[in-house]
Design an enzyme around this catalytic site. Sequence first.
Site, PDB file in Angstrom:
ATOM      1  N   VAL A 109      66.841 139.955 104.737  1.00 34.00           N
ATOM      2  CA  VAL A 109      67.014 141.416 106.320  1.00 34.00           C
ATOM      3  C   VAL A 109      68.270 141.345 106.550  1.00 34.00           C
ATOM      4  O   VAL A 109      69.196 143.051 107.166  1.00 34.00           O
ATOM      5  CB  VAL A 109      66.604 141.338 106.717  1.00 34.00           C
ATOM      6  CG1 VAL A 109      66.914 141.978 108.661  1.00 34.00           C
ATOM      7  CG2 VAL A 109      64.761 140.626 106.796  1.00 34.00           C
ATOM      8  N   ALA A 110      69.519 140.393 106.411  1.00 31.76           N
ATOM      9  CA  ALA A 110      71.078 140.958 106.766  1.00 31.76           C
ATOM     10  C   ALA A 110      70.984 142.259 106.427  1.00 31.76           C
ATOM     11  O   ALA A 110      71.819 143.249 106.197  1.00 31.76           O
ATOM     12  CB  ALA A 110      71.813 139.479 107.394  1.00 31.76           C
ATOM     13  N   LYS A 111      71.129 142.183 105.339  1.00 29.82           N
ATOM     14  CA  LYS A 111      71.874 142.592 104.392  1.00 29.82           C
ATOM     15  C   LYS A 111      71.036 144.066 103.517  1.00 29.82           C
ATOM     16  O   LYS A 111      72.386 145.306 104.121  1.00 29.82           O
ATOM     17  CB  LYS A 111      71.947 142.380 102.575  1.00 29.82           C
ATOM     18  CG  LYS A 111      72.656 140.721 102.263  1.00 29.82           C
ATOM     19  CD  LYS A 111      73.114 140.000 100.791  1.00 29.82           C
ATOM     20  CE  LYS A 111      73.604 138.811 101.095  1.00 29.82           C
ATOM     21  NZ  LYS A 111      73.451 137.934  99.909  1.00 29.82           N
ATOM     22  N   ASP A 136      82.287  98.183  70.526  1.00 34.92           N
ATOM     23  CA  ASP A 136      82.634  97.691  72.535  1.00 34.92           C
ATOM     24  C   ASP A 136      80.968  97.199  72.404  1.00 34.92           C
ATOM     25  O   ASP A 136      80.027  97.356  71.946  1.00 34.92           O
ATOM     26  CB  ASP A 136      82.707  99.158  72.683  1.00 34.92           C
ATOM     27  CG  ASP A 136      82.681  99.243  74.400  1.00 34.92           C
ATOM     28  OD1 ASP A 136      83.014  97.842  74.698  1.00 34.92           O
ATOM     29  OD2 ASP A 136      81.479  99.682  74.891  1.00 34.92           O
TER      30      ASP A 136
HETATM   31  C1  GDG Z   1      63.317 133.618 101.170  1.00 33.22           C
HETATM   32  C2  GDG Z   1      64.087 132.421 101.258  1.00 33.22           C
HETATM   33  C3  GDG Z   1      65.860 134.105 101.475  1.00 33.22           C
HETATM   34  C4  GDG Z   1      59.744 141.798 106.099  1.00 33.22           C
HETATM   35  N1  GDG Z   1      59.102 142.473 106.650  1.00 33.22           N
HETATM   36  C5  GDG Z   1      58.681 143.848 105.820  1.00 33.22           C
HETATM   37  C6  GDG Z   1      59.389 143.962 104.906  1.00 33.22           C
HETATM   38  N2  GDG Z   1      59.993 142.625 104.431  1.00 33.22           N
HETATM   39  C7  GDG Z   1      60.556 142.352 103.949  1.00 33.22           C
HETATM   40  C8  GDG Z   1      62.535 142.317 104.165  1.00 33.22           C
HETATM   41  C9  GDG Z   1      63.227 141.353 103.009  1.00 33.22           C
HETATM   42  C10 GDG Z   1      61.996 140.186 102.650  1.00 33.22           C
HETATM   43  O1  GDG Z   1      60.633 140.870 103.528  1.00 33.22           O
HETATM   44  C11 GDG Z   1      62.386 138.840 103.331  1.00 33.22           C
HETATM   45  O2  GDG Z   1      63.288 138.704 103.158  1.00 33.22           O
HETATM   46  P1  GDG Z   1      64.020 137.252 103.912  1.00 33.22           P
HETATM   47  O3  GDG Z   1      64.817 137.338 102.534  1.00 33.22           O
HETATM   48  O4  GDG Z   1      64.530 137.673 105.259  1.00 33.22           O
HETATM   49  O5  GDG Z   1      63.416 135.829 103.512  1.00 33.22           O
HETATM   50  P2  GDG Z   1      61.656 134.759 102.697  1.00 33.22           P
HETATM   51  O6  GDG Z   1      61.011 136.408 102.046  1.00 33.22           O
HETATM   52  O7  GDG Z   1      61.266 134.157 103.282  1.00 33.22           O
HETATM   53  O8  GDG Z   1      62.664 134.607 101.326  1.00 33.22           O
HETATM   54  C12 GDG Z   1      65.176 133.267 102.096  1.00 33.22           C
HETATM   55  C13 GDG Z   1      64.905 134.837  99.904  1.00 33.22           C
HETATM   56  O9  GDG Z   1      63.779 134.504  99.631  1.00 33.22           O
HETATM   57  C14 GDG Z   1      65.113 135.225  98.524  1.00 33.22           C
HETATM   58  O10 GDG Z   1      66.147 134.393  98.160  1.00 33.22           O
HETATM   59  O11 GDG Z   1      66.604 135.061 101.643  1.00 33.22           O
HETATM   60  O12 GDG Z   1      65.686 132.277 102.650  1.00 33.22           O
HETATM   61  O13 GDG Z   1      63.504 132.157 102.530  1.00 33.22           O
HETATM   62  O14 GDG Z   1      63.480 142.278 101.823  1.00 33.22           O
HETATM   63  O15 GDG Z   1      62.755 143.529 103.535  1.00 33.22           O
HETATM   64  N3  GDG Z   1      58.955 145.050 103.691  1.00 33.22           N
HETATM   65  C15 GDG Z   1      58.286 145.862 104.277  1.00 33.22           C
HETATM   66  N4  GDG Z   1      56.962 145.720 105.577  1.00 33.22           N
HETATM   67  C16 GDG Z   1      57.911 144.273 106.360  1.00 33.22           C
HETATM   68  O16 GDG Z   1      56.960 144.660 107.293  1.00 33.22           O
HETATM   69  N5  GDG Z   1      58.290 146.717 103.389  1.00 33.22           N
END
Ligand code: GDG
Length: 736
Positions: free
Chosen positions: A387-389, A508
């Site tokens: 999300v940060a990226k 050895d």
């Molecule tokens: C695991 C690791 C690691 C969220 N709400 C909606 C939505 N999203 C999408 C975001 C983002 C993704 O979901 C969340 O990604 P994260 O990285 O925050 O977390 P996890 O899914 O728990 O993933 C994590 C990741 O694997 C990758 O290696 O970063 O640490 O836990 O892309 O945009 N997308 C839509 N609607 C939403 O309401 N369309």
Amino acid sequence: MSKIHIVSNRLPLSINKENDTFNLSPSVGGLATGMRSVYKEYGGKWVGWPGLAEDDLTGAERDEIDDKLVEEDCLAVHLTKEEISLYYEGFSNNVIWPMFHYFAQFIDYNPNYWEAYKKVNQKFAEKALEIVDDGDIVWIHDYQLLLVPEMIKSVKPNVTIGFFLHIPFPSFEVFRILPWRNELIRGMLGADLIGFHTYDYERHFFSSVRRLLGYEISFNEIHLEDRIILADAFPMGIDYEKFENLAKDIAHKPLQERSELHRELEKYFLVSPERKLILSIDRLDYTKGIPNRLHAFEKFLNKYPEFKNQVSLIMLVVPSRNEVEQYKLLKSEVDELVGRINGQYGDVNYTPVWYFYRSLPFENLIELYSSSDVALITPVRDGMNLVAKEYIASRVNQSGVIIISEMAGAVKELGEAIIINPNNEDEIADSIQQALTMPIEEQRRRMRYLQDRIRRYDVFKWSGEFIKGMKKVEGIQRNFLAKKITPQVGKELTDAFAKASKRAIFLDYDGTLVNFKNDPQAASPDEELHNLITKLEEDEKNMVTVISGRDRDTLEKWLGNHRVNLIVEHGVWLKKIGGDWQMLDNINASWKPVIRPILENFVDRTPGTFIEEKNYSLVWHYRNSVPEQGELRANELKDELRNMIANHNLEIMEGNKVIELKAGGINKGVAALRFLRENEYDYIIAIGDDWTDEYMFRELPETAVTIKVGLKSTAASYKLESVKSVRSFLKNLGKK
Ligand code: GDG
């Protein structure tokens, strides 16, 4: 070209039933996007669960789904409701997830979960094995499939396997709590390349590998009995252009075409242009620090009342795992906190927290990213956090500030963000104030750096780097195996041996004829070894010499009844067949009382270590110490001794988990050469495992057959993987 296949818990497609037919639509997640380009480009398949319970489907429906998936180059692993409940919700989400995120108190140690996890991992491995050919690459993803690498490797050793963990790998002190810790690590070690988001996760993994299985690790290579594995950090990126382009489109959209959400957001700003929005997006999960964030926001409103009416927090919380007790409790806690804050600080025109408990379409997500002045990301643990990226990529006008927890993997790449400890509410409150008042030039300056970095290392670069890593490890393994004695080479060596009429055989002892034991005195020869040596010594053409760093008494006790020569203490003493011990050089041991107290000091400071005293050397053993501490102290010891060795004409020998001090100029190479001078031999063979044997490999004539045991680089001409393979090689020689 070798194919690249992907294996993950879920396939990158969602399946919906409409009018009695199944439709597939691509998933939008980062992993699906990044990997789709990989397996399509390299002609591979994607193996995974399609997301529907098998028991809800008729046979015909199952076939229909399978056929549709095949068109997309996907292979379904079908799971029953029970399997989903035990393997996915049970072991994956109620054991590994809490454990790897440091929530050990939430682990449910249910042995049925573990049994199901093994069984379902086997199902994934078998499905993958249906399509994987020798020479292919398989890339396996995430914590649901930790055992699959080994399950594939054990059946097809010539397949290169990559494994990527998307969540943190915890410190050894936490990981060790799991009853199934060894099996999980062994499962992962089936891979040739293991990837983590950050170096910290990688080093935690190394520490567990060392302590649980005792494997040696040098730099980022893990040395198994017969293979070298690489581990590395590959911080996952996003499809940057997709976010940037959609954000640009949205910015240029005419008012009437904007979504309802977008119009609501605009209305908010109409009240006052000074108004600001703070955004957070995450799944409802205890790792995401949602209550912490709300507490800190409350504190902020209390501490900085001038922002009341001016700032709202939009919290998009995606429902998740809502059957699990902890998640239910978390949901009530969040609901209550939001209610309390809105009740206390809100009024008819102002809602401090906008709380969406649902998921939104992708376009809305970008609207939220583009409209929010601050992203507030506060996980208590997070593997990466995309999300940060995504927020960074969506800020096309380069304004905006990120506040991010130091516990998120992403923080390593986001040095220009405001970094907080998620448990420090005061710090978060102050950071919100800092972010909201940050001058625009400062925001742009920081955002430009962040965007450059996140754009460069996007999800395609990430997958490309990982694939490069898998090819690199293939190369390393090929190099290491180049000297390996194949059946063909073994035959050539034994044929030449058979033709020779006088053969010198130098062997050895520890690590070559017998495996290392924690107690060196426990490594006495077993029956198989006695028989093997007897077979060799019975042949008049053979002259067998055991050449070891061991002391006289031990080797004489163990091998004294054999017709073999003994060279011990690395070449200080020689005992020819039927003869007495003779010293090969005039050596003094007057240095021992000076050096011994230094070693004793190291024993006192390093639990598990001890001193072995030989006639002309002193040895500090650290095999039983905590591995990292042992290595550290070994370096300290070498440093401390460095000044003294010149004065006493000593040499430091570094063996396998030992540091040995002995008189200089004496080594196995010198001893073997001296021995050879006394007779003519037309076949010389030397086998040894550690670097004291390297002296021998270097000094012997070029025509000698020199064999290193293990995979490390060597001056020897050949390699055998293990004591077991040495024994079977010698058995073949014995038959000649
Ligand atoms: C695991 C690791 C690691 C969220 N709400 C909606 C939505 N999203 C999408 C975001 C983002 C993704 O979901 C969340 O990604 P994260 O990285 O925050 O977390 P996890 O899914 O728990 O993933 C994590 C990741 O694997 C990758 O290696 O970063 O640490 O836990 O892309 O945009 N997308 C839509 N609607 C939403 O309401 N369309």
